[in-house]
Design a protein around this motif. Structure first.
Motif, PDB file in Angstrom:
ATOM      1  N   SER A   1       0.870  -1.180   0.000  1.00  0.00           N
ATOM      2  CA  SER A   1       0.000   0.000   0.000  1.00  0.00           C
ATOM      3  C   SER A   1       0.903   1.225   0.000  1.00  0.00           C
ATOM      4  O   SER A   1       1.876   1.282   0.761  1.00  0.00           O
ATOM      5  N   THR A   2       0.602   2.190  -0.846  1.00  0.00           N
ATOM      6  CA  THR A   2       1.439   3.398  -0.907  1.00  0.00           C
ATOM      7  C   THR A   2       1.429   4.129   0.436  1.00  0.00           C
ATOM      8  O   THR A   2       2.420   4.735   0.830  1.00  0.00           O
TER       9      THR A   2
ATOM     10  N   GLN B   1      -1.420  -2.319  -6.055  1.00  0.00           N
ATOM     11  CA  GLN B   1      -1.199  -2.532  -4.619  1.00  0.00           C
ATOM     12  C   GLN B   1      -1.710  -3.923  -4.259  1.00  0.00           C
ATOM     13  O   GLN B   1      -2.807  -4.307  -4.666  1.00  0.00           O
TER      14      GLN B   1
ATOM     15  N   ARG C   1      -5.714  -0.260   1.045  1.00  0.00           N
ATOM     16  CA  ARG C   1      -6.623  -0.119   2.185  1.00  0.00           C
ATOM     17  C   ARG C   1      -7.611   1.007   1.969  1.00  0.00           C
ATOM     18  O   ARG C   1      -7.258   2.062   1.440  1.00  0.00           O
ATOM     19  N   GLY C   2      -8.852   0.772   2.375  1.00  0.00           N
ATOM     20  CA  GLY C   2      -9.863   1.822   2.357  1.00  0.00           C
ATOM     21  C   GLY C   2     -10.207   2.218   3.772  1.00  0.00           C
ATOM     22  O   GLY C   2      -9.587   1.754   4.723  1.00  0.00           O
ATOM     23  N   ARG C   3     -11.200   3.076   3.927  1.00  0.00           N
ATOM     24  CA  ARG C   3     -11.632   3.472   5.266  1.00  0.00           C
ATOM     25  C   ARG C   3     -12.351   2.318   5.935  1.00  0.00           C
ATOM     26  O   ARG C   3     -12.843   1.409   5.277  1.00  0.00           O
TER      27      ARG C   3
ATOM     28  N   LYS D   1     -18.789   5.416  -6.347  1.00  0.00           N
ATOM     29  CA  LYS D   1     -17.562   6.060  -5.878  1.00  0.00           C
ATOM     30  C   LYS D   1     -16.556   6.205  -7.016  1.00  0.00           C
ATOM     31  O   LYS D   1     -16.157   5.232  -7.646  1.00  0.00           O
TER      32      LYS D   1
HETATM   33  C1  BTN Z   1     -11.908   4.820   0.929  1.00  0.00           C
HETATM   34  O1  BTN Z   1     -12.234   3.817   1.571  1.00  0.00           O
HETATM   35  O2  BTN Z   1     -12.757   5.493   0.341  1.00  0.00           O
HETATM   36  C2  BTN Z   1     -10.468   5.252   0.847  1.00  0.00           C
HETATM   37  C3  BTN Z   1      -9.687   4.546  -0.228  1.00  0.00           C
HETATM   38  C4  BTN Z   1      -8.252   5.027  -0.344  1.00  0.00           C
HETATM   39  C5  BTN Z   1      -7.456   4.251  -1.366  1.00  0.00           C
HETATM   40  C6  BTN Z   1      -6.074   4.810  -1.575  1.00  0.00           C
HETATM   41  S1  BTN Z   1      -5.233   4.088  -2.955  1.00  0.00           S
HETATM   42  C7  BTN Z   1      -3.731   4.846  -2.464  1.00  0.00           C
HETATM   43  C8  BTN Z   1      -3.667   4.738  -0.951  1.00  0.00           C
HETATM   44  N1  BTN Z   1      -3.096   3.441  -0.558  1.00  0.00           N
HETATM   45  C9  BTN Z   1      -3.991   2.703   0.104  1.00  0.00           C
HETATM   46  O3  BTN Z   1      -3.761   1.556   0.554  1.00  0.00           O
HETATM   47  N2  BTN Z   1      -5.161   3.339   0.214  1.00  0.00           N
HETATM   48  C10 BTN Z   1      -5.104   4.659  -0.410  1.00  0.00           C
END
Ligand code: BTN
Length: 245
Positions: A13-14, A36, A40-42, A107
């Motif tokens: 993940s960045t 990736q 990861r998201g929220r 989204k």
């Molecule tokens: C969400 O859940 O809406 C947030 C998503 C965020 C994704 C980005 S992709 C670049 C960065 N690296 C990750 O692992 N997540 C964020």
């Protein structure tokens, strides 16, 4: 000063990469990845990150004032993503509080802001942005939530990913400097212009339970304003859905 600019082919993940190198990366460093393996998201959700289609970027921004002064940062990043789309000539997206970038209920971009450091003292924000430039049918099926892409908004013609990345980087550098000086107060009016929840019947689920009301904008700290029979409440965190009228 010069922020680092890195493009990795594959990384977990960045945002993890910035976290690992928090001590050494300069301010306003940008790390991008083609794919990736553990995006990861929220709320602990995964962010599907196949190669060749989308933009995955994380940015490091340091602040001297501590994260007490950072309320509204994640909403400001939503405005920054909207500026990116405007620079690309893409219209038809809006913001769902706190910072989902949506179009037609799907989204378009996800924003994950993570803070580390002190409440009143030096701290750092790791700002992760994923932009759906071009989705496949398989990805739409796997997503587990409605998603949309820039190709769809641009009438089937996906913008060049390098242009998307370049515009996003430029908007982040400018916008985060603006946030450093002005805080969310400098973004609140622009946010209002993109607010998809204003005037909508809303259902909120939060730590304190469930609430119904009507969206009444956001305040200068980035809290959601909810019109209820008991008056206007300001909400710092909740899961929001639009009720069918
Ligand atoms: C969400 O859940 O809406 C947030 C998503 C965020 C994704 C980005 S992709 C670049 C960065 N690296 C990750 O692992 N997540 C964020």
């Amino acid at each position: 000063h010069v922020g680092a600019l890195e493009l990795h082919w594959e990384i977990d993940s960045t945002s993890n990469e910035i976290q690992r190198r928090l001590g050494t990366l300069p301010d306003l460093s940008m790390i991008l990845a083609e794919t990736q393996s553990a995006g990861r998201g929220r709320r602990g959700r995964a962010w599907l990150s196949p190669p060749g289609l989308n933009v995955y970027l994380s940015c490091l921004k340091r602040f001297d004032a501590g994260f007490a002064a950072l309320s509204g940062l994640s909403l400001a990043v939503g405005v920054i993503v909207m500026r990116t789309l405007a620079a690309l000539g893409i219209q038809g997206a809006g913001l769902k509080w706190p910072n989902d970038v949506l179009s037609d209920g799907g989204k378009l971009a996800g924003i994950l802001v993570e803070l580390s450091g002190e409440y009143q003292g030096p701290c750092a924000a790791i700002i992760g942005v994923g932009v759906n430039v071009r989705l496949t049918a398989a990805l739409r099926e796997q997503a587990g939530q409605p998603i949309n892409d820039l190709a769809n908004l641009a009438h089937g013609q996906a913008p060049d990913r390098n242009l998307v990345a370049a515009s996003l980087i430029a908007a982040l550098v400018e916008g985060l400097r603006q946030f450093e000086h002005e805080g969310f107060a400098g973004f609140v009016e622009a946010y209002g212009g993109h607010d998809l929840l204003r005037g909508k019947p809303l259902h909120l689920q939060g730590a304190l339970g469930e609430l119904d009301g009507v969206g009444a904008g956001v305040d200068a700290r980035g809290a959601l304003l909810l019109q209820t029979p008991a008056g206007v409440l300001s909400i710092d965190s909740a899961d929001v859905t639009v009720r069918r009228a």
